[in-house]
Motif scaffolding. Structure first.
Motif, PDB file in Angstrom:
ATOM      1  N   SER A  58       0.824  -1.208   0.000  1.00 29.14           N
ATOM      2  CA  SER A  58       0.000   0.000   0.000  1.00 29.14           C
ATOM      3  C   SER A  58       0.857   1.256   0.000  1.00 29.14           C
ATOM      4  CB  SER A  58      -0.943   0.004   1.211  1.00 29.14           C
ATOM      5  OG  SER A  58      -1.874  -1.050   1.118  1.00 29.14           O
ATOM      6  N   ARG A  62       0.951   4.172  -2.730  1.00 26.02           N
ATOM      7  CA  ARG A  62       0.613   5.528  -2.288  1.00 26.02           C
ATOM      8  C   ARG A  62       1.702   6.529  -2.667  1.00 26.02           C
ATOM      9  NH1 ARG A  62       1.513   9.335   1.169  1.00 26.02           N
ATOM     10  NH2 ARG A  62       3.294   8.254   2.097  1.00 26.02           N
ATOM     11  N   ASP A 122      -7.169   0.672  -0.892  1.00 25.44           N
ATOM     12  CA  ASP A 122      -6.085   1.609  -0.616  1.00 25.44           C
ATOM     13  C   ASP A 122      -5.547   2.230  -1.903  1.00 25.44           C
ATOM     14  OD1 ASP A 122      -6.323   1.126   2.062  1.00 25.44           O
ATOM     15  OD2 ASP A 122      -4.640  -0.271   2.168  1.00 25.44           O
TER      16      ASP A 122
END
Length: 202
Positions: A58, A62, A122
């Motif tokens: 994640s 990100r 996510d």
């Protein structure tokens, strides 16, 4: 998840190693041992930064999405004519969704969504949703200046993303076509902007 991630001297090194392993082996095939080797750190170091592989995946997604967003924000002049802003935003979006990274992460999230739904959630929140929010904010500004007429800014932003991916995204994700000429991309972008302004232009 951010509360469970701890940064250290080799944090970026770990992220880069994980990025390479995830894209080559997928989520399930990427072992912590392989990531540690690729990052040239011990497993103890890796676990001192991330509690598990899901957090690491994640964070890789990100960070990449945030970098793309920052580049777009820095390079797009929102005071320019609305057509120019839309075209610049479309160029950034298309460039990202056709990239090896975005394609790899997309395939991983789709493949693992039944077992690990948080991975897809996510990535959506740090990628597509971030883009929708940014475009909706711009639409608010453009509407206040009388350049656009939009009631539902978030829906319009989602529609704009979909228009920008027409034809080329599915060809890329299904392996029908792995690379695109500049004129092929411009054809999609110009049509997306024309259609959007035909619906929402002032």
């Amino acid at each position: 998840m951010a509360d469970e991630i701890h940064k250290g001297r080799k944090f970026d090194q770990v992220l880069e190693g994980a990025r390479r392993v995830f894209l080559s082996d997928g989520f399930e095939g990427a072992s912590v041992d392989a990531i540690a080797r690729a990052a040239r750190v011990s497993k103890a170091t890796l676990y001192s930064y991330f509690p598990d592989k899901k957090h690491l995946f994640s964070e890789v997604a990100r960070i990449e999405c945030q970098q793309q967003a920052d580049q777009a924000t820095a390079s797009i002049d929102t005071d320019a004519p609305v057509r120019d802003v839309l075209r610049a935003a479309a160029a950034h979006l298309v460039g990202f969704v056709l990239s090896d990274f975005a394609q790899g992460i997309y395939r991983i999230c789709v493949a693992e969504t039944d077992r690990f739904p948080e991975l897809g959630r996510d990535f959506y929140e740090s990628g597509p949703q971030m883009g929708i929010d940014a475009m909706a904010d711009y639409f608010e500004l453009a509407c206040s200046r009388g350049e656009l007429r939009i009631e539902d800014k978030a829906l319009a932003a989602s529609q704009f993303q979909a228009l920008c991916k027409a034809e080329i995204f599915e060809k890329r994700v299904f392996g029908v076509q792995k690379s695109f000429e500049r004129d092929e991309i411009d054809r999609v972008i110009d049509s997306a902007v024309d259609m959007f302004l035909a619906r929402y232009g002032a």
